[in-house]
Scaffold this motif. Structure first.
Motif, mmCIF file in Angstrom:
data_model
loop_
_atom_site.group_PDB
_atom_site.id
_atom_site.type_symbol
_atom_site.label_atom_id
_atom_site.label_comp_id
_atom_site.label_asym_id
_atom_site.label_seq_id
_atom_site.Cartn_x
_atom_site.Cartn_y
_atom_site.Cartn_z
ATOM 1 N N ARG A 1 0.817 -1.220 0.000
ATOM 2 C CA ARG A 1 0.000 0.000 0.000
ATOM 3 C C ARG A 1 0.849 1.268 0.000
ATOM 4 N N ALA A 2 2.175 1.092 0.161
ATOM 5 C CA ALA A 2 3.063 2.270 0.248
ATOM 6 C C ALA A 2 3.186 2.953 -1.110
ATOM 7 N N LYS A 3 3.175 4.295 -1.082
ATOM 8 C CA LYS A 3 3.415 5.074 -2.305
ATOM 9 C C LYS A 3 4.361 6.205 -1.944
ATOM 10 N N PHE A 4 5.576 6.101 -2.473
ATOM 11 C CA PHE A 4 6.598 7.103 -2.182
ATOM 12 C C PHE A 4 6.647 8.132 -3.313
ATOM 13 N N GLY A 5 6.942 9.370 -2.986
ATOM 14 C CA GLY A 5 7.129 10.356 -4.047
ATOM 15 C C GLY A 5 7.565 11.700 -3.507
ATOM 16 N N LEU A 6 8.210 12.458 -4.371
ATOM 17 C CA LEU A 6 8.602 13.834 -4.034
ATOM 18 C C LEU A 6 7.950 14.754 -5.073
ATOM 19 N N ARG B 1 19.221 13.256 0.232
ATOM 20 C CA ARG B 1 19.122 11.848 0.690
ATOM 21 C C ARG B 1 18.637 10.921 -0.418
ATOM 22 N N LEU B 2 17.740 11.403 -1.294
ATOM 23 C CA LEU B 2 17.237 10.504 -2.340
ATOM 24 C C LEU B 2 18.366 10.004 -3.260
ATOM 25 N N ARG C 1 18.129 8.050 -10.874
ATOM 26 C CA ARG C 1 16.776 7.734 -10.413
ATOM 27 C C ARG C 1 16.199 8.903 -9.617
ATOM 28 N N ALA C 2 17.074 9.562 -8.837
ATOM 29 C CA ALA C 2 16.590 10.707 -8.035
ATOM 30 C C ALA C 2 16.110 11.817 -8.954
ATOM 31 N N LEU C 3 16.853 12.077 -10.018
ATOM 32 C CA LEU C 3 16.435 13.124 -10.962
ATOM 33 C C LEU C 3 15.091 12.769 -11.579
ATOM 34 N N ASP C 4 14.932 11.507 -11.976
ATOM 35 C CA ASP C 4 13.655 11.067 -12.554
ATOM 36 C C ASP C 4 12.513 11.292 -11.562
ATOM 37 N N LEU C 5 12.693 10.807 -10.327
ATOM 38 C CA LEU C 5 11.592 10.897 -9.356
ATOM 39 C C LEU C 5 11.236 12.336 -9.015
ATOM 40 N N VAL C 6 12.258 13.196 -8.892
ATOM 41 C CA VAL C 6 11.978 14.590 -8.509
ATOM 42 C C VAL C 6 11.424 15.376 -9.701
ATOM 43 N N THR D 1 4.989 8.781 -8.371
ATOM 44 C CA THR D 1 5.050 8.012 -7.129
ATOM 45 C C THR D 1 5.457 6.575 -7.448
ATOM 46 N N VAL D 2 6.182 5.978 -6.526
ATOM 47 C CA VAL D 2 6.551 4.568 -6.708
ATOM 48 C C VAL D 2 5.945 3.756 -5.573
ATOM 49 N N ARG D 3 5.429 2.613 -5.935
ATOM 50 C CA ARG D 3 4.808 1.736 -4.940
ATOM 51 C C ARG D 3 5.892 0.998 -4.155
ATOM 52 N N GLY D 4 5.466 0.354 -3.060
ATOM 53 C CA GLY D 4 6.407 -0.287 -2.143
ATOM 54 C C GLY D 4 7.394 -1.228 -2.803
ATOM 55 N N GLU D 5 6.909 -2.050 -3.750
ATOM 56 C CA GLU D 5 7.800 -3.045 -4.344
ATOM 57 C C GLU D 5 8.893 -2.382 -5.186
ATOM 58 N N GLU D 6 8.488 -1.373 -5.999
ATOM 59 C CA GLU D 6 9.486 -0.675 -6.814
ATOM 60 C C GLU D 6 10.464 0.093 -5.907
#
Ligand code: CO8
Length: 258
Positions: A125-130, A146-147, A155-160, A165-170
């Motif tokens: 159920r986790a969804k991480f994101g910046l 920290r990311l 990967r940090a550049l992509d996410l920011v 958002t990325v789910r728990g498994e990813e």
């Protein structure tokens, strides 16, 4: 409205700080940050506590970030004030082991709090994101630093930059989460981690954190000196005498934290 934005419970050497503003997905306003700071400082000074667990008191979110309604009135000078960034740095430098349980949204300042912890347990159920760039700001509570340290610069550049958002498994696959588990098995996973961590020599735990966290940000030679001085200190502890003796005698060590 929740009267207490954070709820602290303790069970022997383990303290839990539960984020408690479910009506706004545990969005962090100044009051919540101050309550978090007070709770953390009290626990940090408590020698009986060895582990601090951060979690949500319930609902859909670990924390959906800074309170956006309150962000609206922030000025440039407010951005320079001591706040979330400093609190998260103190949490990262804690002498205790810190664990975040993420069973819902961990966005913006919520994700940054999780990243400041030593260990992150994420569920399906986790969804991480910046997603801060959506609001015209950037992750300002340690996230830009920290990311990339956790998942790499690309990967940090992509996410920011995409704010996806990325789910728990990813998150687990990219190193953002330390463990991936099903929601109904989260407490079992936590207990396994606690069982492993609490068996360790407490002084060694503190110095391992110091060597890894401080060493990571300095040159290799300085980092290795930090390591050498740490192990030298540990060689002089009663816990080292007990830990090595217990191994030879084929029994569990009874560490005294000295
Ligand atoms: N702030 C304030 N209120 C929030 C927040 C938030 N971050 N997130 C959710 N809420 C509120 C909603 O406004 C809503 O309230 P209401 O019922 O009164 O309208 C309630 O929580 C429920 O939210 P939703 O109806 O939106 O629920 P959904 O399930 O549809 O969506 C989401 C959940 C995806 C979590 C969505 O609410 C969302 O996108 N929230 C914002 C996430 C975000 O952008 N976070 C980043 C914030 S900025 C930040 O964290 C900067 C940190 C660095 C600061 C450094 C300072 C120096």
């Amino acid at each position: 409205m929740s009267e207490h934005s954070v709820v602290v419970t303790t069970d022997q050497s383990v303290a839990t700080i539960a984020l408690n503003r479910p009506e706004v997905m545990n969005a962090l306003d100044d009051t919540m940050v101050m309550q978090l700071e007070d709770a953390f400082h009290t626990l940090e000074r408590d020698a009986k506590i060895h582990v601090i667990v951060f979690k949500s008191a319930g609902g859909k979110a670990f924390a959906a970030g800074a309170d956006i309604k309150k962000l609206q009135s922030k000025t440039a000078l407010d951005g320079l004030m001591v706040g979330m960034q400093e609190l998260y740095s103190r949490i990262e430098q804690s002498t205790k082991v810190t664990i975040a349980l993420i069973d819902g949204y961990a966005l913006g300042g919520g994700c940054e709090l999780a990243m400041a912890c030593d260990i992150r347990i994420a569920t399906e159920r986790a969804k991480f994101g910046l997603p801060e760039l959506n609001l015209g700001v950037i992750p300002g509570a340690g996230g830009t630093q920290r990311l990339p340290r956790l998942v790499g610069k690309g990967r940090a550049l992509d996410l920011v930059l995409t704010g996806r958002t990325v789910r728990g498994e990813e998150a687990y696959q990219m190193g953002l989460a330390s463990y991936f588990t099903q929601s109904d098995a989260m407490e079992d996973t936590l207990n396994e981690v606690l069982h492993a961590v609490l068996k360790k020599g407490p002084v060694a735990v503190k110095l391992a954190k110091l060597a890894i966290l401080t060493g990571y940000d300095v040159d290799m030679k300085t980092a290795q000196w930090i390591e050498k001085l740490s192990i030298s200190l540990l060689f002089g502890t009663e816990d080292k005498t007990e830990g090595t003796k217990a191994f030879v005698e084929k029994r569990d060590a009874n560490f005294k934290n000295c």
